[in-house]
Design a protein around this motif. Structure first.
Motif, mmCIF file in Angstrom:
data_model
loop_
_atom_site.group_PDB
_atom_site.id
_atom_site.type_symbol
_atom_site.label_atom_id
_atom_site.label_comp_id
_atom_site.label_asym_id
_atom_site.label_seq_id
_atom_site.Cartn_x
_atom_site.Cartn_y
_atom_site.Cartn_z
ATOM 1 N N HIS A 346 -11.004 -46.390 -15.254
ATOM 2 C CA HIS A 346 -12.385 -46.737 -14.932
ATOM 3 C C HIS A 346 -13.213 -45.473 -14.714
ATOM 4 O O HIS A 346 -14.425 -45.497 -14.730
ATOM 5 C CB HIS A 346 -12.448 -47.574 -13.638
ATOM 6 N N GLU A 347 -12.518 -44.378 -14.531
ATOM 7 C CA GLU A 347 -13.185 -43.162 -14.068
ATOM 8 C C GLU A 347 -13.348 -42.131 -15.184
ATOM 9 O O GLU A 347 -14.360 -41.442 -15.269
ATOM 10 C CB GLU A 347 -12.273 -42.576 -12.969
ATOM 11 N N LEU A 348 -12.343 -42.052 -16.049
ATOM 12 C CA LEU A 348 -12.330 -41.020 -17.089
ATOM 13 C C LEU A 348 -12.504 -41.655 -18.459
ATOM 14 O O LEU A 348 -12.218 -42.838 -18.641
ATOM 15 C CB LEU A 348 -10.976 -40.285 -17.093
ATOM 16 N N LYS A 349 -12.959 -40.846 -19.414
ATOM 17 C CA LYS A 349 -12.953 -41.306 -20.811
ATOM 18 C C LYS A 349 -11.505 -41.190 -21.270
ATOM 19 O O LYS A 349 -10.974 -40.099 -21.448
ATOM 20 C CB LYS A 349 -13.871 -40.417 -21.654
ATOM 21 N N ILE A 350 -10.881 -42.328 -21.466
ATOM 22 C CA ILE A 350 -9.435 -42.329 -21.730
ATOM 23 C C ILE A 350 -9.096 -41.666 -23.071
ATOM 24 O O ILE A 350 -8.017 -41.111 -23.244
ATOM 25 C CB ILE A 350 -8.858 -43.763 -21.617
ATOM 26 N N PHE A 351 -10.063 -41.683 -24.009
ATOM 27 C CA PHE A 351 -9.767 -41.033 -25.296
ATOM 28 C C PHE A 351 -9.673 -39.514 -25.141
ATOM 29 O O PHE A 351 -9.035 -38.845 -25.943
ATOM 30 C CB PHE A 351 -10.807 -41.414 -26.355
ATOM 31 N N SER A 352 -10.312 -38.987 -24.109
ATOM 32 C CA SER A 352 -10.145 -37.546 -23.837
ATOM 33 C C SER A 352 -8.735 -37.278 -23.332
ATOM 34 O O SER A 352 -8.127 -36.256 -23.654
ATOM 35 C CB SER A 352 -11.146 -37.073 -22.787
ATOM 36 N N VAL A 353 -8.213 -38.214 -22.543
ATOM 37 C CA VAL A 353 -6.830 -38.068 -22.072
ATOM 38 C C VAL A 353 -5.897 -38.174 -23.285
ATOM 39 O O VAL A 353 -4.942 -37.408 -23.429
ATOM 40 C CB VAL A 353 -6.483 -39.157 -21.026
ATOM 41 N N TYR A 354 -6.231 -39.113 -24.182
ATOM 42 C CA TYR A 354 -5.435 -39.267 -25.410
ATOM 43 C C TYR A 354 -5.382 -37.929 -26.156
ATOM 44 O O TYR A 354 -4.323 -37.486 -26.610
ATOM 45 C CB TYR A 354 -6.056 -40.347 -26.321
#
Ligand SMILES: Cc1ncc(COP(=O)(O)O)c(C=O)c1O
Length: 414
Positions: A346-354
């Motif tokens: 909910h907090e981070l852009k998950i695609f950046s984590v990807y």
């Protein structure tokens, strides 16, 4: 683009070297850092599949009279599938080239059954939960069917009540997944079954991912809800052997509650100069290797072998699920029970984590609504899951400290 064929042939050793160089850019799926495309269950299983495949590579299952061996093996494989999926004695099925063909055939069969049993006043329609695989849209495009996608419930599973409202006199099929591809969640098949029975409409369960996994997970004590022919309204199922059946690629099963249904699948024609041809599936020539490899792997592993693989995959998923749940920046999408898991933030852009995970050497998939990182776990991941979790923790921290984050993923199949 056109390119000339070499005038002279090249010896096999040279070609083999060339092919190995070509493969240097490919993912090394044996090392467990890939979470899609390949279901690796160990060198021994691979050897069985390879040798069985090559033994029957030239044989053609289009000719059961010429190759009764393949007919026998297909019947055995389908029979094992039917018994694992609690089918009644009347049930029948075929092997196909993959999940997409199994789904295509089930839709064609349901459409043609409906033409004989129902009256339409428009285009035939298929009612799908939003999470059903897009193989249904592709097949519907080929078959002249309209797909009606219904939003999911808050648990990201099919909303049976909403699907009920979408059923019309033109509906030829409703669909549930066990599990769905985007989140690995099993739809409420029992509720969909009641819906199907009360509307006298065809229910197909897409168990391409779970068909040869969920029965073994259940034997190991996982509380898998009814998802198969044990639900009375289920008329057909798709279940892939080249996923958690660990067979060679090109192997799935399409299964029907009774042969009065399956007969609408069969194409039987003699109106040409080449003689009568009966083709049960979409293919003409049917590769013997894929049938033989599935037969060999199923008999090589047996129930005990599959249970062992399922136990390894489920405990790997649980480990990852706990790590994700324990990270206050991440959350798991729904409550997966098998080997597929997706998680977001909910907090981070998950695609950046990807992206950070990709840079650390992890090649997995994504979900888009809600956005998430998506993995199909296999026995190969048991050895690397601690490394994955450690890298995930670091990737999340990297992204949390960075303003510019990626919003989109490039389409995977372009
Ligand atoms: C739930 C589900 N159904 C159908 C398919 C399509 O299967 P295939 O790629 O074998 O055609 C997939 C593929 O991942 C899937 O996950």
């Amino acid at each position: 683009m056109k390119r000339p064929m070499p005038q002279n042939g090249t010896d096999w050793e040279t070609l083999k070297d060339q092919m190995s160089s070509l493969a240097e850019g490919d993912m090394d799926w044996r090392n467990g850092r890939t979470g899609m495309y390949v279901f690796y269950a160990g060198e021994d299983v691979l050897k069985v599949a390879k040798e069985a495949y090559t033994m029957f590579m030239s044989e053609n299952a289009l000719g059961p009279l010429a190759f009764p061996s393949l007919k026998q093996m297909e019947d055995d494989v389908v029979g094992m599938g039917l018994s694992l999926l609690n089918a009644p004695e009347s049930a029948v099925g075929n092997m196909t080239s993959g999940g997409s063909e199994s789904i295509f055939l089930a839709l064609k069969t349901a459409r043609d059954w409906a033409r004989d049993h129902k009256k339409f006043d428009g285009e035939p329609e298929v009612v799908l939960p939003q999470s059903a695989h897009l193989a249904f849209d592709r097949a519907s495009h080929y078959l002249g069917l309209k797909t009606v996608r219904v939003p999911l419930g808050p648990d990201l599973k099919a909303d049976a009540e909403a699907m009920g409202k979408a059923i019309t006199s033109n509906t030829i099929m409703i669909v549930g997944s066990a599990p769905c591809y985007p989140f690995g969640l099993i739809d409420p098949i029992e509720e969909l079954s009641q819906l199907a029975l009360s509307h006298d409409v065809w229910l197909h369960v897409d168990a391409c991912v779970g068909g040869y996994f969920a029965p073994f997970a259940r034997m190991n004590g996982v509380e898998v809800p009814a998802f198969d022919f044990s639900a009375e309204g289920v008329r057909s199922m798709s279940a892939d052997l080249h996923k958690y059946g660990y067979a060679a690629k090109g192997a799935s099963t399409v299964l029907y509650r009774a042969d009065e249904l399956q007969r609408y699948q069969i194409f039987d024609c003699e109106d040409w100069p080449g003689g009568r041809m009966v083709t049960p599936t979409a293919a003409g020539t049917r590769p013997g290797g894929a049938i033989a490899a599935a037969w060999a792997v199923m008999n090589y592993l047996g129930v005990d072998g599959y249970r062992e693989k399922a136990a390894a995959v489920v405990s790997t998923r649980q480990k990852l699920q706990e790590a994700v749940a324990g990270n206050n920046r991440l959350h798991v999408h729904g409550d997966p029970l098998l080997g597929l898991i997706a998680f977001g933030s909910h907090e981070l852009k998950i695609f950046s984590v990807y992206k950070k995970m990709y840079e650390r050497g992890w090649f997995t998939s994504v979900s888009t609504d809600p956005q998430g990182i998506h993995l199909m776990l296999t026995p190969a991941h048991e050895q690397v899951i601690d490394d994955y979790i450690a890298d995930l923790r670091e990737s999340v921290e990297d992204v949390a400290g960075n303003e510019s984050q990626a919003d989109e993923m490039k389409a995977r199949y372009s």
